[in-house]
Design a protein around this motif. Structure first.
Motif: not given
Length: 927
Positions: A769-790
């Motif tokens: 909702g904040r980035l105005e993207i779909d939920a799957d894309e948001a989940q991909a960003m969250i997953s990438r964030y955790f990969e880069r910052f474990p």
């Protein structure tokens, strides 16, 4: 084989002091620490006698604050606060108590107790003896070896080399090198900047010792750590000298003279009789541990002896026993009784909730549970025309009589929300110190535990199972309500006396719990010192430009009228925009928009989340309504209300701060609420422009920059974020580069949103909702964030696991926030608790740090000679000051230093705290 026990007496002293209430001996001298120390020493000796105990024993104490280490480094322990005032006269009695046990009490000028312990340890080992050091001090762990262990009596735990290896990752003989690299904030040992415990241990394991690390530094891979080792080599070597234990100290006794011959009845009996310690005297007679719970002192000492606090037995509450004080002889008797007690509860009765405007009607005192009085001062007849004024003492006489008592350092004053009483009393010429606050204690122990809050009525019911007399019971309600000044004295005495009595009783329950439940640290280091500071800020207030507010109100009214026309045009008909029922009918019935959900009342929900979702979907009317609502709220809350809240006498607005209003520990403010002024909007700036400086002064705003992200980098151990902060980089750009591989306006903006959203435990749908993207894309960003910052992912998992297991989170300063809904079977309730729990340690630590900065600010400004600079406001991560124009340049570095180092020496952060400072004629201009 001889077995020598060396007791670190200083640890016992401070443990006893913080775990027992302020008691006095039969001479009226503070003796709580003496009593607790004596009981703990008795317990230790008794336990060792029953076990395979020592053949030799000595208690070692610090002689004074100045040692040879201060000559090596003048800042050594410089930041340690002086001992509490009521502890200082107890030190000689503690030495006397040790000698009363017929035990050697050893101390040497110029050396610390640790050095004496080290000297005796080495001599005993050379003689083939075993040694046990009774302490939990990490510095003494350097002495552990095959013949030497440590005993932590707090946890009843013996510690050897394996414990040091597990805790610090090195052998005991390498621990001094680790301490030299990491430094020690408590003792102000500098160490090497940027190197924490883990890095220090890794270096020592790799290179074996400090000399080898420093010698290898120039050949290490280029890094911030390498540069810091090279640059601060001299400081590392100095730190090694500071943490090294001296083993050749001149000591007054030989090893053989430390032989333990048992504890003869004399002189112990004489000491206990002189102090009036009846319970320990009865133990001597019985030759076995025992308790007399009828004696409050005996019950209090149980706190020092058990794993859970035992509370003193409280008599039933009888409001009919309280005394009305109407003569000077009565008042003098209560003052004498208060001095003898050493601890009193105090409460004021007034005719207003506004401490800046309230008239003092009466003062309540309690000297122990069940013993309370009411001193009427400002009562008048219920019939103002012809009624007779009740008998009472003149205000001036009461003030003169109480002045010395209320500032006596030997008498602790307890209040429930004592900040209010401080402001009322100081306006009438009475200062109050030292203080305790049972409302703040309740909050520090049980924040989040109960929805009832921490007011006296709620806490008395929950803790004491007592229902207090309600205010309306004595003043009435509605048209028949009277001022408290008109309440008859018998009813006022029952009501006021109960306030003081209940406060005393609550203190007997909360004070022991603070020590046992880990609340002492945040209460003593963060919240209690802040109470008089916040009271002073409330009294100071801030000047407001009434004309500017009036103009803004007119502008907002015009803009609201324009928005109303547009909204009604979109709706196709006029309606009351402020009516949620009419708005829901327009949106979902008439206009047929999607997303309408009816509540139990049958009306559609039109809250901010519903409207923001519709706005994101392109529904024009939703955005217009949100704009209208914001202007309406700002107009009613600020531009209209502030004009009415300007104090007639001071010409300033005096907000009221609550130390218990926000679950995470943040301050909240009311009347007016300054926390909700929009931060980054033009409208918010216009409102802040109304807060102005007096002539010849400027407003200075000092703001922590991205403090929660910095704390996350430290607490979650995120090297990329930590290193970016250390290099002074744009953290959002650094995150964008990590996540997206490039930095531009779009990727930086997304990274900024993600940085903050992740810390608040946002879901995939929330981020979408904040980035105005779909939920799957948001989940991909969250997953990438955790990969880069474990580290962030691990922090979140560990936090949730911990709160599910313990029921609470903790800040770096030990502030607990409870989450009873963390295991709720209702999904959205449970998920809400999880999101709050993820952020609570970070936001709470941020709150603790700014509170510590506030408590230290006044003394720092005074020391710098900046007596005209006043701290006026605290809003989120910002402090606002009014500064004479002549002091601005001198004040900036002082304010910046205090804020940047506020966590120290209790906590050493591995990221710097950055402060942004601006000045201007108004609060808005200072940004």
């Amino acid at each position: 084989m001889p077995h020598l026990y060396l007791v670190d007496g200083s640890g016992y002293i401070f443990r006893a002091y913080h775990q027992l209430p302020p008691l006095t001996n039969r001479h009226g001298t503070p003796a709580g620490a003496v009593y607790g120390y004596t009981a703990m020493l008795w317990k230790l000796a008794d336990a060792l006698d029953k076990a395979e105990g020592p053949t030799h024993l000595a208690v070692v104490l610090d002689k004074g604050s100045h040692t040879f280490r201060n000559d090596l480094y003048d800042k050594y322990k410089a930041q340690r606060p002086p001992p509490p005032e009521d502890l200082i006269p107890q030190f000689p009695l503690i030495r006397e108590a040790t000698r009363a046990f017929s035990l050697p009490c050893i101390e040497e000028e110029g050396f610390e107790a640790d050095d004496i312990i080290a000297t005796y340890t080495c001599r005993a080992v050379e003689a083939g003896w075993d040694v046990t050091i009774v302490s939990s001090d990490k510095d003494l762990m350097q002495l552990i070896q095959p013949q030497v262990d440590m005993l932590d009596t707090m946890k009843n735990e013996r510690r050897g080399a394996e414990y040091v290896q597990t805790k610090f990752g090195v052998r005991p003989d390498q621990l001094g090198d680790v301490l030299a690299l990491m430094g020690d904030a408590v003792d102000n040992v500098p160490g090497v900047p940027g190197i924490g415990a883990k890095t220090a241990a890794k270096l020592i394991v790799e290179y074996d010792n400090l000399d080898a690390v420093l010698a290898a530094a120039p050949d290490m891979k280029p890094s911030k750590m390498r540069d810091s080792l090279i640059e601060h080599e001299a400081m590392a070597r100095l730190s090694r000298k500071l943490v090294a234990l001296h083993t050749d100290t001149a000591v007054p006794h030989t090893l053989d003279e430390l032989k333990l011959e048992g504890i003869p009845p004399e002189p112990l009996r004489a000491f206990l009789e002189d102090q009036g310690f009846k319970t320990l005297l009865s133990r001597m007679a019985a030759h076995a541990p025992g308790r007399e719970t009828a004696d409050p002192v005996a019950a209090a000492v149980a706190v020092a002896e058990s794993d859970t606090p035992d509370f003193i037995e409280l008599p039933p509450i009888d409001c009919g026993t309280y005394e009305t004080v109407t003569t000077l002889d009565q008042l003098d008797a209560w003052i004498a009784e208060s001095h003898a007690s050493g601890t009193i509860a105090i409460d004021t009765e007034t005719d207003s909730l506004d401490s800046m405007a309230a008239n003092l009607v009466g003062i309540c005192l309690a000297t122990k549970p069940g013993r309370a009085c009411y001193i009427p001062i400002g009562h008048r007849s219920s019939d103002d025309m012809f009624g007779e004024v009740p008998p009472q003492l003149p205000l001036a006489e009461v003030v003169a009589a109480l002045r010395l008592l209320l500032v006596d350092p030997g008498v602790l004053k307890i209040g429930h929300n004592i900040k209010y009483d401080l402001n009322v009393l100081i306006r009438h010429g009475l200062d109050v110190t030292p203080i305790d606050d049972t409302m703040v204690m309740s909050f520090d122990l049980d924040a989040g535990q109960s929805l009832a809050g921490h007011g006296m009525d709620e806490v008395a019911h929950a803790v004491l199972e007592h229902t207090c007399i309600s205010f309306k019971d004595v003043t009435g309600t509605g048209k028949k309500a009277i001022s408290f000044a008109q309440v008859p004295l018998p009813e006022a005495t029952r009501y006021g006396g109960e306030d003081a009595d209940v406060t005393w009783r609550l203190w007997t329950r909360f004070k022991p719990r603070l020590a046992y439940e880990g609340g002492s640290r945040v209460y003593e280091m963060v919240d209690r010192p802040l109470i008089p500071v916040v009271a002073g800020m409330e009294r100071a207030g801030i000047k407001v430009d009434r004309d500017h507010l009036s103009r803004l109100s007119g502008q907002f009214a015009q803009e609201m009228a324009r928005l109303e026309e547009e909204i009604q045009a979109e709706a196709g008909q006029p309606f009351q925009i402020g009516s949620t029922q009419q708005l829901g009918a327009i949106l979902f019935d008439k206009m047929g928009l999607k997303g309408g959900k009816k509540g139990k009342s049958g009306a559609y929900s039109t809250d901010v989340t519903v409207l923001e979702k519709m706005k994101a979907e392109g529904v024009v009317i939703a955005g217009l309504v949100l704009d209208w609502r914001q202007l309406s709220k700002l107009k009613s809350t600020y531009t209209d209300a502030l004009q009415q809240q300007i104090d007639r006498q001071t010409g300033r607005v005096h907000t009221s701060y609550s130390l218990t209003g926000a679950q995470t520990g943040r301050l909240s403010s009311t009347d007016p609420n300054l926390q909700n002024i929009p931060i980054r909007t033009e409208t918010g700036r216009q409102i802040r422009d109304a807060f102005i400086a007096e002539p010849g002064h400027v407003i200075l705003a000092a703001d922590y920059s991205q403090i929660e992200l910095r704390l996350a980098a430290h607490m979650a151990d995120v090297p990329p974020l930590r290193d970016a902060f250390l290099r002074g980089e744009d953290i959002h750009a650094a995150t964008a580069n990590e996540l997206f591989g490039e930095v531009n306006r779009d990727t930086r903006g997304r990274a900024k949103t993600i940085n903050f959203a992740i810390l608040y435990g946002i879901s995939r749908w929330g981020l979408a909702g904040r980035l105005e993207i779909d939920a799957d894309e948001a989940q991909a960003m969250i997953s990438r964030y955790f990969e880069r910052f474990p580290g962030i992912s691990a922090y979140i998992n560990d936090t949730l696991e911990g709160v599910r297991r313990r029921g609470h989170t903790e800040t770096l300063f030990g502030r607990k926030t409870w989450f009873p809904q963390i295991k709720s079977p209702i999904q959205h309730v449970r998920q809400g608790a999880e999101r709050a729990a993820i952020n609570a340690p970070i936001q709470g630590t941020s709150a603790d740090i700014i509170k510590r900065a506030m408590a230290r600010m006044g003394p720092a400004l005074t020391e710098a000679g900046l007596t005209g600079t006043k701290m006026l406001l605290q809003v989120h991560d910002e402090l606002v000051f009014e500064v004479p124009e002549s002091e601005v340049e001198a004040a900036k570095p002082v304010i910046e230093r205090v804020m940047a180092t506020a966590a120290e020496p209790a906590i050493t952060l591995n990221v710097p705290l950055a402060i942004e400072i601006g000045t201007g004629a108004s609060w808005g201009a200072a940004h």
